[in-house]
Design an enzyme around this catalytic site. Structure first.
Site, PDB file in Angstrom:
ATOM      1  N   LYS A   1      36.536  47.105  56.105  1.00  0.00           N
ATOM      2  CA  LYS A   1      37.263  46.478  55.370  1.00  0.00           C
ATOM      3  C   LYS A   1      36.177  46.177  54.024  1.00  0.00           C
ATOM      4  O   LYS A   1      36.489  45.832  52.815  1.00  0.00           O
ATOM      5  CB  LYS A   1      37.788  44.957  55.561  1.00  0.00           C
ATOM      6  CG  LYS A   1      38.262  43.605  54.381  1.00  0.00           C
ATOM      7  CD  LYS A   1      39.366  44.763  53.617  1.00  0.00           C
ATOM      8  CE  LYS A   1      39.235  43.085  52.734  1.00  0.00           C
ATOM      9  NZ  LYS A   1      40.681  43.738  51.566  1.00  0.00           N
TER      10      LYS A   1
ATOM     11  N   CYS B   1      38.562  38.392  47.090  1.00  0.00           N
ATOM     12  CA  CYS B   1      37.648  38.907  47.751  1.00  0.00           C
ATOM     13  C   CYS B   1      36.579  40.263  47.019  1.00  0.00           C
ATOM     14  O   CYS B   1      35.614  39.453  48.048  1.00  0.00           O
ATOM     15  CB  CYS B   1      39.140  40.036  47.640  1.00  0.00           C
ATOM     16  SG  CYS B   1      41.200  39.700  47.916  1.00  0.00           S
TER      17      CYS B   1
HETATM   18  N1  SAJ Z   1      36.534  44.245  37.647  1.00  0.00           N
HETATM   19  C1  SAJ Z   1      34.643  44.776  37.108  1.00  0.00           C
HETATM   20  N2  SAJ Z   1      34.925  45.674  36.536  1.00  0.00           N
HETATM   21  C2  SAJ Z   1      35.857  47.518  37.417  1.00  0.00           C
HETATM   22  C3  SAJ Z   1      36.226  46.678  38.293  1.00  0.00           C
HETATM   23  C4  SAJ Z   1      36.729  45.102  38.616  1.00  0.00           C
HETATM   24  O1  SAJ Z   1      34.398  43.990  36.340  1.00  0.00           O
HETATM   25  O2  SAJ Z   1      35.297  48.492  36.756  1.00  0.00           O
HETATM   26  C5  SAJ Z   1      35.707  42.720  38.171  1.00  0.00           C
HETATM   27  C6  SAJ Z   1      37.574  42.575  37.824  1.00  0.00           C
HETATM   28  O3  SAJ Z   1      38.337  41.957  36.515  1.00  0.00           O
HETATM   29  C7  SAJ Z   1      37.633  41.703  39.258  1.00  0.00           C
HETATM   30  C8  SAJ Z   1      37.159  41.733  39.847  1.00  0.00           C
HETATM   31  O4  SAJ Z   1      35.508  42.885  39.415  1.00  0.00           O
HETATM   32  O5  SAJ Z   1      37.122  40.274  38.437  1.00  0.00           O
HETATM   33  C9  SAJ Z   1      37.938  42.550  41.516  1.00  0.00           C
HETATM   34  O6  SAJ Z   1      38.387  42.858  40.846  1.00  0.00           O
HETATM   35  P1  SAJ Z   1      39.376  44.579  41.265  1.00  0.00           P
HETATM   36  O7  SAJ Z   1      40.586  44.831  40.847  1.00  0.00           O
HETATM   37  O8  SAJ Z   1      38.396  45.304  41.502  1.00  0.00           O
HETATM   38  O9  SAJ Z   1      39.743  43.792  42.453  1.00  0.00           O
HETATM   39  P2  SAJ Z   1      40.972  42.900  43.825  1.00  0.00           P
HETATM   40  O10 SAJ Z   1      40.021  41.835  43.663  1.00  0.00           O
HETATM   41  O11 SAJ Z   1      41.794  42.520  42.431  1.00  0.00           O
HETATM   42  O12 SAJ Z   1      41.168  43.414  44.710  1.00  0.00           O
HETATM   43  C10 SAJ Z   1      40.291  44.269  45.317  1.00  0.00           C
HETATM   44  C11 SAJ Z   1      40.935  45.492  46.188  1.00  0.00           C
HETATM   45  N3  SAJ Z   1      39.497  46.733  46.498  1.00  0.00           N
HETATM   46  C12 SAJ Z   1      39.234  47.367  46.349  1.00  0.00           C
HETATM   47  O13 SAJ Z   1      39.615  47.716  45.903  1.00  0.00           O
HETATM   48  C13 SAJ Z   1      37.801  47.700  47.228  1.00  0.00           C
HETATM   49  C14 SAJ Z   1      42.648  45.892  47.190  1.00  0.00           C
HETATM   50  O14 SAJ Z   1      42.499  46.465  47.396  1.00  0.00           O
HETATM   51  C15 SAJ Z   1      41.774  44.861  48.342  1.00  0.00           C
HETATM   52  O15 SAJ Z   1      43.210  44.629  49.456  1.00  0.00           O
HETATM   53  C16 SAJ Z   1      41.632  42.704  47.913  1.00  0.00           C
HETATM   54  O16 SAJ Z   1      40.350  43.483  46.999  1.00  0.00           O
HETATM   55  C17 SAJ Z   1      41.436  42.348  48.579  1.00  0.00           C
HETATM   56  O17 SAJ Z   1      42.127  41.850  49.178  1.00  0.00           O
HETATM   57  O18 SAJ Z   1      40.298  41.943  49.519  1.00  0.00           O
END
Ligand code: SAJ
Length: 423
Positions: free
Chosen positions: A218, A272
């Site tokens: 995880k 997360c």
């Molecule tokens: N972000 C960027 N650039 C990107 C992708 C995301 O700047 O290319 C930023 C987003 O704007 C945001 C942050 O990253 O601020 C996180 O967003 P996210 O959509 O990547 O992830 P979360 O936090 O909503 O959910 C993540 C997911 N993990 C992965 O994709 C590996 C989700 O599957 C998990 O279940 C969740 O964390 C968790 O509960 O751990």
């Protein structure tokens, strides 16, 4: 399936949907939460969180008598712990934040009181490696009359496993059902028992491992994303100084069949990805160098954006021979931590807006289509509509790529686009 009664401890973003999905498979589900408000809301067939499809599922489950919520744990066959695992407030001496396992410990000690021989306890909260074993110790301290995997192996009275959630907010119900699950028992029989429980609703593969590997899986998933975003954020700063469009650069590099760079932004938010890599670093401080550095790069990005805002203010003052910045309006587009959600917690966009409100003497217009009211921390900013922001601002700061912002573009003024949608 021998387990008929499932107890979910912690009825938040993960626990409540999981409870609803178990109940939709006609299992007796008892949800436990320390908040009376949460318990009352759920028992009234309503939900306290925004997640598509959840309210209807909870309403049905409660009306049919498959789901009820309580304050204190009751006997069940399977206990699933989904409580928060944040980190402790950082002091100036802490280079690495320390995990706060107190919610997991309280939940473990509370369920210990109602455990009986044959029960299964599964930890879902994101946790540093070794937490499942710690949880087993906490439970065994409360119940010397039962045997546990750490002392009795496959023959233990209680089965204990770690099974991380990996669902994406906004799509939780379908991801809960469809995604593969990693299931790490403290022993082989613990893994088998946990798989039996999840099989009730999981259509994806239930892949077996041990608890430490499942915990690290995880953390690795989210650290991998954090490191990927850090590369994109670092590239965005390098490209800015070299006068290269980073979004064009990334799309060109991604044409390579083995390259897949993520997108830069104003920083990394949410509960997360900005937290979990620290759980690896706190356990292995001398070895987790790349992981630590990625966290630092992503945490610094909002401050780089603030420097850009300051440069734009200075530029406008110079061009217009202004003595101060009071007549300059700044519009921040988006406050949520990612697109098309209303969640402002741990959002780099909100952090940036808050800092601008602190130092800027002119108007700060806040455009967030997903909220009706500003949180207290943004007092001093003006919540306003998209067209008003576009018409009034001298500096347009795009922070979140909400769908509403994709079809418009400021016709005049300085534009700082941290998401690359107004290029
Ligand atoms: N972000 C960027 N650039 C990107 C992708 C995301 O700047 O290319 C930023 C987003 O704007 C945001 C942050 O990253 O601020 C996180 O967003 P996210 O959509 O990547 O992830 P979360 O936090 O909503 O959910 C993540 C997911 N993990 C992965 O994709 C590996 C989700 O599957 C998990 O279940 C969740 O964390 C968790 O509960 O751990």
């Amino acid at each position: 399936m021998p387990y008929n009664c499932i107890s979910i401890i912690g009825l938040g973003y993960i626990g409540l949907p999981t409870a609803a999905v178990f109940a939709s498979r006609n299992k007796q589900v008892v949800g436990v939460d320390i908040s009376q408000h949460v318990v009352d809301t759920i028992n009234a067939g309503k939900v306290q969180i925004v997640e598509p499809g959840l309210e209807l599922m909870v309403e049905k489950a409660v009306n049919k008598g498959f789901l009820r919520a309580v304050i204190a744990p009751e006997p069940a066959d399977v206990f699933l712990i989904a409580v928060p695992s944040p980190f402790l407030a950082r002091t100036s001496n802490d280079l690495i934040p320390k995990p706060d396992l107190s919610y997991i410990e309280s939940a473990a000690r509370a369920i210990a009181k109602v455990l009986k021989k044959g029960d299964v306890v599964i930890l879902e909260s994101t946790s540093p490696v070794g937490t499942t074993e710690k949880m087993a110790e906490w439970i065994s301290e409360e119940r010397s009359d039962l045997t546990f995997p750490q002392t009795h192996g496959a023959q233990s009275d209680i089965r204990i496993a770690y099974c991380p959630e990996r669902v994406l907010p906004g799509n939780i119900i379908s991801e809960l059902i469809e995604n593969d699950r990693v299931i790490g028992g403290m022993t082989e029989s613990c893994s088998k028992a946990a798989i039996d429980a999840y099989r009730v609703f999981v259509k994806g593969n239930c892949v077996k491992t041990n608890s430490r590997t499942a915990e690290m899986t995880k953390l690795t998933e989210n650290a991998s994303r954090d490191v990927g975003i850090a590369l994109a954020n670092e590239l965005s700063i390098i490209c800015d100084s070299l006068d290269i469009d980073v979004w064009e650069l990334i799309s060109l590099a991604n044409l390579h069949p083995r390259v897949s760079i993520l997108q830069p932004g104003p920083g990394v938010g949410g509960h997360c990805i900005a937290v979990d890599p620290w759980f690896i670093a706190s356990k292995s401080p001398d070895d987790a160098n790349l992981i630590k550095e990625a966290r630092i790069i992503n945490d610094k990005k909002p401050f780089w954006v603030l420097e850009k805002v300051n440069l734009s203010i200075e530029k406008i003052m110079l061009i217009n021979s202004l003595e101060n910045s009071t007549d300059i309006s700044i519009a921040c587009y988006g406050l949520a931590f990612k697109p098309n959600i209303d969640d402002l917690r741990q959002s780099p966009a909100t952090l940036i807006a808050k800092e601008i409100i602190k130092f800027h003497t002119g108007s700060v217009l806040l455009i967030e289509p997903n909220i009706d009211e500003l949180p207290l921390e943004l007092k001093g900013g003006e919540l306003c509509g998209l067209s008003e922001g576009l018409a009034r601002a001298d500096i347009h700061l795009l922070l979140v790529d909400h769908n509403e912002f994709k079809d418009v573009r400021p016709s005049c003024g300085e534009v700082i686009d941290t998401r690359g949608i107004w290029r």
